[in-house]
Structures are given as C-alpha cells and as structure tokens.
Design an enzyme around this catalytic site. Structure first.
Site, mmCIF file in Angstrom:
data_model
loop_
_atom_site.group_PDB
_atom_site.id
_atom_site.type_symbol
_atom_site.label_atom_id
_atom_site.label_comp_id
_atom_site.label_asym_id
_atom_site.label_seq_id
_atom_site.Cartn_x
_atom_site.Cartn_y
_atom_site.Cartn_z
ATOM 1 N N GLY A 1 21.184 27.814 28.608
ATOM 2 C CA GLY A 1 20.259 27.253 27.628
ATOM 3 C C GLY A 1 20.275 25.731 27.615
ATOM 4 O O GLY A 1 21.121 25.089 28.230
ATOM 5 N N ASP A 2 19.306 25.158 26.941
ATOM 6 C CA ASP A 2 19.240 23.716 26.661
ATOM 7 C C ASP A 2 18.258 23.611 25.493
ATOM 8 O O ASP A 2 18.065 24.612 24.764
ATOM 9 C CB ASP A 2 18.758 22.943 27.904
ATOM 10 C CG ASP A 2 18.874 21.424 27.737
ATOM 11 O OD1 ASP A 2 19.999 20.901 27.793
ATOM 12 O OD2 ASP A 2 17.844 20.746 27.519
ATOM 13 N N LYS B 1 19.035 22.190 37.124
ATOM 14 C CA LYS B 1 18.405 22.184 35.799
ATOM 15 C C LYS B 1 16.998 22.736 35.951
ATOM 16 O O LYS B 1 16.419 22.653 37.035
ATOM 17 C CB LYS B 1 18.345 20.752 35.242
ATOM 18 C CG LYS B 1 18.154 20.663 33.754
ATOM 19 C CD LYS B 1 19.463 20.750 32.984
ATOM 20 C CE LYS B 1 19.235 20.825 31.501
ATOM 21 N NZ LYS B 1 20.496 20.713 30.746
ATOM 22 N N LYS C 1 24.227 25.101 38.756
ATOM 23 C CA LYS C 1 24.482 25.516 37.378
ATOM 24 C C LYS C 1 23.927 24.454 36.470
ATOM 25 O O LYS C 1 24.178 23.255 36.678
ATOM 26 C CB LYS C 1 26.008 25.650 37.181
ATOM 27 C CG LYS C 1 26.401 26.099 35.795
ATOM 28 C CD LYS C 1 26.569 27.601 35.727
ATOM 29 C CE LYS C 1 26.548 28.133 34.317
ATOM 30 N NZ LYS C 1 25.207 28.382 33.761
ATOM 31 N N ASN D 1 21.752 23.608 18.408
ATOM 32 C CA ASN D 1 23.036 24.177 18.810
ATOM 33 C C ASN D 1 24.156 23.125 18.843
ATOM 34 O O ASN D 1 25.222 23.318 18.239
ATOM 35 C CB ASN D 1 22.860 24.831 20.198
ATOM 36 C CG ASN D 1 24.176 25.258 20.786
ATOM 37 O OD1 ASN D 1 24.807 24.503 21.527
ATOM 38 N ND2 ASN D 1 24.624 26.451 20.453
ATOM 39 N N GLN E 1 23.910 16.576 35.860
ATOM 40 C CA GLN E 1 24.673 17.825 35.862
ATOM 41 C C GLN E 1 25.623 17.913 37.065
ATOM 42 O O GLN E 1 26.705 18.497 36.969
ATOM 43 C CB GLN E 1 23.678 18.998 35.897
ATOM 44 C CG GLN E 1 24.249 20.330 35.465
ATOM 45 C CD GLN E 1 24.296 20.504 33.955
ATOM 46 O OE1 GLN E 1 23.344 20.176 33.265
ATOM 47 N NE2 GLN E 1 25.404 21.002 33.449
HETATM 48 P P1 NDP Z 1 18.326 22.686 20.423
HETATM 49 O O1 NDP Z 1 16.982 23.068 20.893
HETATM 50 O O2 NDP Z 1 19.226 23.719 19.862
HETATM 51 O O3 NDP Z 1 18.223 21.499 19.362
HETATM 52 C C1 NDP Z 1 17.601 20.308 19.700
HETATM 53 C C2 NDP Z 1 17.580 19.404 18.484
HETATM 54 O O4 NDP Z 1 17.154 18.106 18.878
HETATM 55 C C3 NDP Z 1 16.615 19.865 17.419
HETATM 56 O O5 NDP Z 1 17.080 19.455 16.165
HETATM 57 C C4 NDP Z 1 15.341 19.124 17.802
HETATM 58 O O6 NDP Z 1 14.451 18.921 16.724
HETATM 59 C C5 NDP Z 1 15.894 17.798 18.266
HETATM 60 N N1 NDP Z 1 14.999 17.224 19.282
HETATM 61 C C6 NDP Z 1 14.616 17.796 20.440
HETATM 62 N N2 NDP Z 1 13.762 16.999 21.102
HETATM 63 C C7 NDP Z 1 13.593 15.917 20.325
HETATM 64 C C8 NDP Z 1 12.839 14.734 20.460
HETATM 65 N N3 NDP Z 1 12.074 14.515 21.539
HETATM 66 N N4 NDP Z 1 12.926 13.821 19.457
HETATM 67 C C9 NDP Z 1 13.706 14.037 18.361
HETATM 68 N N5 NDP Z 1 14.440 15.153 18.180
HETATM 69 C C10 NDP Z 1 14.395 16.069 19.149
HETATM 70 O O7 NDP Z 1 19.013 21.970 21.689
HETATM 71 P P2 NDP Z 1 20.558 21.704 21.971
HETATM 72 O O8 NDP Z 1 21.286 21.452 20.707
HETATM 73 O O9 NDP Z 1 21.024 22.772 22.884
HETATM 74 O O10 NDP Z 1 20.487 20.366 22.847
HETATM 75 C C11 NDP Z 1 20.571 19.068 22.267
HETATM 76 C C12 NDP Z 1 20.976 18.059 23.336
HETATM 77 O O11 NDP Z 1 22.245 18.444 23.888
HETATM 78 C C13 NDP Z 1 20.022 17.952 24.530
HETATM 79 O O12 NDP Z 1 20.026 16.612 24.996
HETATM 80 C C14 NDP Z 1 20.687 18.845 25.579
HETATM 81 O O13 NDP Z 1 20.318 18.488 26.905
HETATM 82 C C15 NDP Z 1 22.154 18.518 25.306
HETATM 83 N N6 NDP Z 1 23.108 19.509 25.793
HETATM 84 C C16 NDP Z 1 23.064 20.814 25.370
HETATM 85 C C17 NDP Z 1 23.983 21.731 25.821
HETATM 86 C C18 NDP Z 1 24.039 23.123 25.307
HETATM 87 O O14 NDP Z 1 25.016 23.822 25.626
HETATM 88 N N7 NDP Z 1 23.087 23.586 24.522
HETATM 89 C C19 NDP Z 1 24.991 21.343 26.832
HETATM 90 C C20 NDP Z 1 25.014 19.942 27.155
HETATM 91 C C21 NDP Z 1 24.087 19.085 26.650
HETATM 92 P P3 NDP Z 1 13.116 19.799 16.629
HETATM 93 O O15 NDP Z 1 13.564 21.137 16.128
HETATM 94 O O16 NDP Z 1 12.239 19.064 15.698
HETATM 95 O O17 NDP Z 1 12.549 19.866 18.020
#
Ligand code: NDP
Length: 446
Positions: A164-165, A125, A89, A239, A110
């Site tokens: 998602g991620d 993943k 997962k 998210n 994970q």
């Molecule tokens: P989203 O795609 O919804 O949002 C990602 C955000 O982070 C955007 O604002 C994006 O900006 C920014 N971002 C992404 N890559 C970079 C980078 N290399 N440098 C600077 N900013 C960056 O993703 P999530 O909110 O789902 O995920 C965010 C984090 O949370 C990740 O590390 C993910 O692994 C972790 N996570 C997510 C979970 C989930 O349920 N969604 C669960 C557990 C952890 P831009 O739009 O400019 O790319």
C-alpha cells in the site's frame, strides 16, 4: 564536472518534466560525490548511469464502470526500478496527482530505502491517477479488479511484490489480492499489507509510523534525550500519521496536530488513545475529514487550508505527502525550537528546507531512512508467507525495532566515515547505495 554531476546533467536532459524524480536523483548524486572519488571502479562500470535508469516501466489503461454505468478510464503504472538485491518491492499509490515522474521518484527512493532495511528487496513503485475519495466500495472494487487484471501479468512472489501507499490500505489490498488469486490461481504472498486471516502480518499497519518514531528515538539517544514530555507535530491523518501518534503516546510524548489535504487540527491537550480511536474510525471507516475532530473535541481548533508547521513543537513528523514542508515552513519550525524531524512521508521537505535543517544541525531523518519500517515489515510478511507461519505481535515488533536501530547505526556510520557526522541524508544515501552498487558490480552489465 564530477562524475556524479555529469550523470545528473544527463538525467535532467533525458527526463524533462519529471520534477520530483529529478529532485530525488539530485539529492542522491550530491551525497555520492565523495564515494565516486574513493571508488573509481563504479565510474568504469557506469554504475550511476545504470542506477538512475529503471529496469522496466509499465504503463497501462485501466477501464472500469462507475455506479451510474458510465465507463471511466485511468492510467496505471508499475516502475520496476532495481532488482540487484531482491525482487522489486514498493507500494501502490492511488491519487489524482499520480504521474510517471512522481512514481519514478518514489521507486528510485525505494531502491536505497530497501537496501537499508538489511532485507533482500529491490526497489519498485506503482499506482494510478484514480481518486478513491468519494467513490463507493463497489466502485473501488471494480477499479482494483481492473487495475490488477493488467498488473497481475507483471508481478509475482519472486518478481515484484507491491504493497500500500497513499490511497491504498487494507480494503484496496484485499480487492487486488482477490483478483490476482482469481487470475493466477495461486495463493502466494504477492502483495503485502494483507488481512490477518489471509496471509497478513501483525504490526504491518503500525510499522511505518512506529518505525519513524523508533528512528527518532535513536537520534534522541545520541544526545542522551528521550520523548518524555516532548510536544510533537504530525501531518497527515492516514496510516502513517495514525501509528506515529500511537507510538508517540506510548513513549510519553504529546502529539498535538493531524492534517489532511483540506487543513489541520491543533489539540493543545494532546491526541490521546481515545481521541486516536475516534480519528481511526473517522478516517478508515467513515472516510471523513479531519475537520470533524474539532467538532467533537472543543479544545481543538481547525485551520482550513493550512499546514501544521507554525505550531510550536520539539519534534515534527511530516506524514502526508512529498514537498509538504517548504523553505519558509522549515524556517518556522526551526525558529519555534523544533530540533527533531523524522520523515514518515517520502521526500516531504523541499531541498531548500533540507539545507536549513542540515545547517541548523538538528536531528533530521530523511524519509528513506525514517519510514523504512513499513517496507521492512512487508519483508517480514514475505518471510512469514514463505514459511507458511505467522509470528506474534511481539516478535514482529521486536524485529522492526531492531531493524530501525540497525538502519540508524548504518546511516550514522556512513555519515561519519565520509566526514559528515550527524548528517543522516548523506549517511542514508551512501549506506543504501553501497550494497546495491556492490550487487550490481557482482552481477555484470545488465
Ligand atoms: P494514507 O492514504 O493513509 O494517508 C495520506 C494522508 O496524507 C491523508 O491524511 C491525506 O489527506 C494526506 N495527503 C495525501 N496527499 C496529500 C496532498 N497532496 N496534500 C495534502 N495532504 C495529502 O497514506 P499513508 O499514510 O500510507 O502515506 C503517507 C505518506 O507516507 C506518503 O508520503 C507515503 O508515500 C509515505 N509512506 C507510507 C508507507 C506505508 O506503509 N503506508 C511506507 C513508507 C512511506 P486526504 O485524506 O485529504 O487525501
């Protein structure tokens, strides 16, 4: 050398060029040294050698046609890291930076995170180096269909259940789920984060952000403190960041920053519910840039090319990506009085930064504990799919809250049992490891 150090040296020699994976393994191995001294049976069964090796790595070509009729080729992956306690997962990431080392780090983390949730889920993943930015809905659909055409052979409700991620939200899960159903002719909960009308769970979109705030609230309670009136800095605007801000507002805190890969905004008045609605529309529907926030709200300022860690705060919620807080950023946060950090993102702090936080004895929650609410609620979505029932918002939120409290308790207890009270890094690694290692011992040499 100790057993854990020997294994780390072996992992380094065997996986050159996988920097993020080595970083994640090193942190866990350091935490596990005292466990190995207490449990020689793990060394005898070569548990560490096995736990650092994925059970299966799948890598595949993803061909698709863009809107101009040009063929495009991307590289897809699924890392099935450990199934000792349940089906694999973990999320799918779509970002141009995706490579084997990054996905192995995420899948490895994970394994321990899923173990902490109390639910029966193994670790995995996946993702692809596809960049959804600037692509039309049709391009994203054609890509997702091609990606799932191959992935569908390797996943299943009892085998591996992706979610998602970064770059994968409701739109992408919808396209992928549709293609899975078409190929396999099965209506089953093979992906989580689904839409509410076709098997999704209430609170799943909110879960990671809410969970990170619930975890931080538990840490604050250990000092008889609360979120009331706290100034909070949040990075990212996707998210996790969005629902972190929502929960902070509900608990009386004031979130003052959001960012994306171009820069960050600082709104000293706070990002209230109305402003958050604007952000959600901007990022999730219009797919615009966070800089637009400062055009709409004149008291807010946009800082191009910068991260928000220089803003004075009580608490910080890194919620964008890995290694976004370097050692200097960590020093700046501490100097400015920040004393609560809950990582919504996975491994957002470099090891030298983590060291600073631990030495300063602030309330520091590593990602594998603080952001486990997302996968935990995915687990609750799987349960609802199996029951063919949907629970109410209140029921899912209550369970999420209880799970985050339980994760906090098991991390705090493991840290204390191993002589490092308050060290949630050690606590999360040891508590997550013990359950997986126990299951691996029970199941023999596989
Ligand atoms: P989203 O795609 O919804 O949002 C990602 C955000 O982070 C955007 O604002 C994006 O900006 C920014 N971002 C992404 N890559 C970079 C980078 N290399 N440098 C600077 N900013 C960056 O993703 P999530 O909110 O789902 O995920 C965010 C984090 O949370 C990740 O590390 C993910 O692994 C972790 N996570 C997510 C979970 C989930 O349920 N969604 C669960 C557990 C952890 P831009 O739009 O400019 O790319």
């Amino acid at each position: 050398m100790s057993y854990a150090k020997d294994v780390l040296a072996m992992v380094k020699a065997k996986n050159p060029g996988e920097g993020e994976f080595l970083q994640a393994v090193e942190e866990v191995m350091e935490s596990l040294e005292p466990v190995m001294e207490k449990h020689p049976e793990f060394k005898k069964a070569k548990i560490l050698e096995r736990i650092v090796e994925p059970e299966r790595v799948i890598m595949f070509r993803v061909p698709w046609i863009d809107d101009k009729g040009e063929p495009q080729i991307n590289r897809g992956f699924r890392i099935q890291f450990n199934s000792a306690i349940g089906p694999y997962k973990g999320g799918l990431r779509l970002h141009p930076s995706v490579n084997l080392g990054i996905l192995k780090f995420l899948a490895f983390e994970q394994v321990f995170k899923n173990s902490l949730t109390t639910l029966p889920m193994g670790g995995g993943k996946g993702g692809c180096d596809f960049d959804p930015k600037g692509k039309s809905d049709n391009e994203v659909m054609r890509f997702c269909q091609s990606f799932m055409t191959e992935l569908s052979r390797h996943i299943g409700q009892f085998t591996d259940v992706p979610a998602g991620d970064i770059g994968v939200g409701g739109r992408e899960i919808g396209f992928m789920y549709g293609q899975y159903k078409r190929i396999r002719n099965e209506v089953v909960g093979v992906l989580t984060g689904k839409g509410l009308n076709w098997g999704g769970s209430l609170i799943r979109p909110e879960a990671t952000g809410y969970g990170a705030v619930y975890f931080a609230e538990e840490m604050l309670k250990t000092r008889a403190d609360s979120f009331k009136g706290k100034i909070c800095v949040v990075s990212g605007s996707g998210n996790v960041a969005q629902y972190t801000v929502e929960k902070l507002n509900q608990l009386g805190a004031k979130a003052v920053t959001l960012s994306d890969s171009s820069g960050f905004i600082h709104d000293p008045d706070g990002i209230d519910a109305d402003k958050l609605d604007f952000v959600m529309e901007l990022k999730n529907v219009k797919r615009g840039r966070i800089s637009d926030y400062s055009m709409k709200y004149k008291n807010a300022k946009y800082y191009d090319g910068q991260k928000p860690w220089s803003i004075k705060c009580d608490a910080a919620f890194p919620s964008a990506t890995q290694n976004e807080i370097d050692a200097d950023d960590a020093g700046t946060l501490l100097k400015n009085g920040c004393y609560v950090i809950a990582e919504g993102a996975n491994m957002p702090t470099v090891p030298a930064g983590v060291k600073k936080f631990l030495e300063a004895k602030i309330l520091y929650a590593p990602g594998k504990a603080a952001n486990a609410g997302g996968v935990a609620t995915s687990g609750l979505e799987m349960t609802q799919n199996s029951e063919r029932l949907s629970w109410t918002r209140e029921e899912v939120d209550t369970r999420l809250h209880m799970i985050m409290q339980s994760i906090h308790e098991s991390c705090a207890k493991a840290a204390k049992d191993y002589g490092q009270p308050g060290n949630y890094v050690v606590g999360a690694n040891i508590a997550g490891f013990m359950k997986v290692a126990g299951a691996m011992m029970d199941q023999g040499l596989i």
